[in-house]
Enzyme design. Structure first.
Site, PDB file in Angstrom:
ATOM      1  N   LYS A  11       0.763  -1.441   0.208  1.00 14.66           N
ATOM      2  CA  LYS A  11      -0.312  -0.146   0.028  1.00 14.66           C
ATOM      3  C   LYS A  11       0.729   1.131  -0.166  1.00 14.66           C
ATOM      4  CE  LYS A  11      -3.962  -2.178   2.013  1.00 14.66           C
ATOM      5  NZ  LYS A  11      -4.756  -2.322   3.313  1.00 14.66           N
ATOM      6  N   PHE A  59     -16.197   3.669   6.560  1.00 19.32           N
ATOM      7  CA  PHE A  59     -14.830   4.020   6.011  1.00 19.32           C
ATOM      8  C   PHE A  59     -14.076   3.329   4.788  1.00 19.32           C
ATOM      9  CE2 PHE A  59     -14.970  -0.960   7.014  1.00 19.32           C
ATOM     10  CZ  PHE A  59     -13.964  -0.938   5.725  1.00 19.32           C
ATOM     11  N   ARG A  87      -1.196 -14.663   4.175  1.00 20.87           N
ATOM     12  CA  ARG A  87      -1.787 -14.111   5.653  1.00 20.87           C
ATOM     13  C   ARG A  87      -1.754 -13.763   6.755  1.00 20.87           C
ATOM     14  NH1 ARG A  87      -5.763 -11.755   3.699  1.00 20.87           N
ATOM     15  NH2 ARG A  87      -7.188 -11.622   6.397  1.00 20.87           N
ATOM     16  N   THR A  93      -4.844  -7.735  11.329  1.00 22.16           N
ATOM     17  CA  THR A  93      -4.783  -6.440  10.602  1.00 22.16           C
ATOM     18  C   THR A  93      -4.118  -4.840  11.205  1.00 22.16           C
ATOM     19  OG1 THR A  93      -7.197  -7.217   9.046  1.00 22.16           O
ATOM     20  CG2 THR A  93      -7.011  -4.865   9.095  1.00 22.16           C
ATOM     21  N   ARG A 104       3.322  -6.495   9.005  1.00 26.96           N
ATOM     22  CA  ARG A 104       1.775  -5.200   9.632  1.00 26.96           C
ATOM     23  C   ARG A 104       2.958  -5.322  10.899  1.00 26.96           C
ATOM     24  NH1 ARG A 104      -3.130  -7.777   7.634  1.00 26.96           N
ATOM     25  NH2 ARG A 104      -3.687  -6.569   5.712  1.00 26.96           N
ATOM     26  N   ASN A 114      -1.635   0.244   7.046  1.00 31.38           N
ATOM     27  CA  ASN A 114      -1.465  -1.034   7.513  1.00 31.38           C
ATOM     28  C   ASN A 114      -0.371  -1.680   6.105  1.00 31.38           C
ATOM     29  OD1 ASN A 114      -3.512  -2.075   5.069  1.00 31.38           O
ATOM     30  ND2 ASN A 114      -4.469  -2.999   7.614  1.00 31.38           N
ATOM     31  N   HIS A 117      -1.849  -5.355   1.552  1.00 31.18           N
ATOM     32  CA  HIS A 117      -3.241  -6.512   1.463  1.00 31.18           C
ATOM     33  C   HIS A 117      -2.965  -7.391   0.808  1.00 31.18           C
ATOM     34  CE1 HIS A 117      -6.785  -6.720   0.028  1.00 31.18           C
ATOM     35  NE2 HIS A 117      -6.632  -7.606  -1.053  1.00 31.18           N
TER      36      HIS A 117
END
Length: 140
Positions: A11, A59, A87, A93, A104, A114, A117
């Protein structure tokens, strides 16, 4: 175990801090192989389309704004149990709840920023991969 593919995104909060290489290394060190990768700057329309599943969530506007605020790196990862492995390497998250050594926990700034994704199921992996890549861009 079957080899599978999953979608991964680095991100804007992470790309702005030049963490693409460090994050990709963490994924590769976990046994995942990058079979497609490109850097993109999402338009608002692309962000709205990609995150359409969240359009009714409070959000959503903030998410679209953030995701279109800078470059992202979209990737297709391949490996045994790639979805679950990705994951696990990403971590929870909320970085405060993420396990030590996860992406993270190490790199995220907040629950909103964070850093990464990843797809959560085979169906979403297929949809998310197809959103960003044509078949000829994925080279195993």
């Amino acid at each position: 175990m079957a080899i599978e593919r999953t979608f991964s995104m680095i991100k804007p909060d992470a790309t702005k801090r030049n963490l693409t290489g460090a994050i990709t290394k963490m994924l590769e060190d976990a046994g995942l192989r990058v079979v497609a990768s490109k850097r993109v700057w999402m338009s608002r329309r692309e962000a709205e389309g990609f995150y359409a599943v969240h359009k009714d969530r409070p959000f959503f506007g903030e998410l679209v704004e953030f995701m279109s605020s800078g470059p992202t790196v979209v990737q297709v990862l391949e490996g045994e149990n790639a979805i679950a492995k990705n994951r696990e390497v990403m971590g929870a998250t909320n970085p405060a709840n993420a396990a030590e050594g996860t992406i993270r926990k190490v790199h995220a700034l907040s629950i909103g920023e964070n850093s990464v994704h990843g797809s959560d199921a085979p169906e979403t992996a297929a949809e998310e991969i197809a959103y960003w890549f044509s078949g000829t861009e994925i080279v195993g």
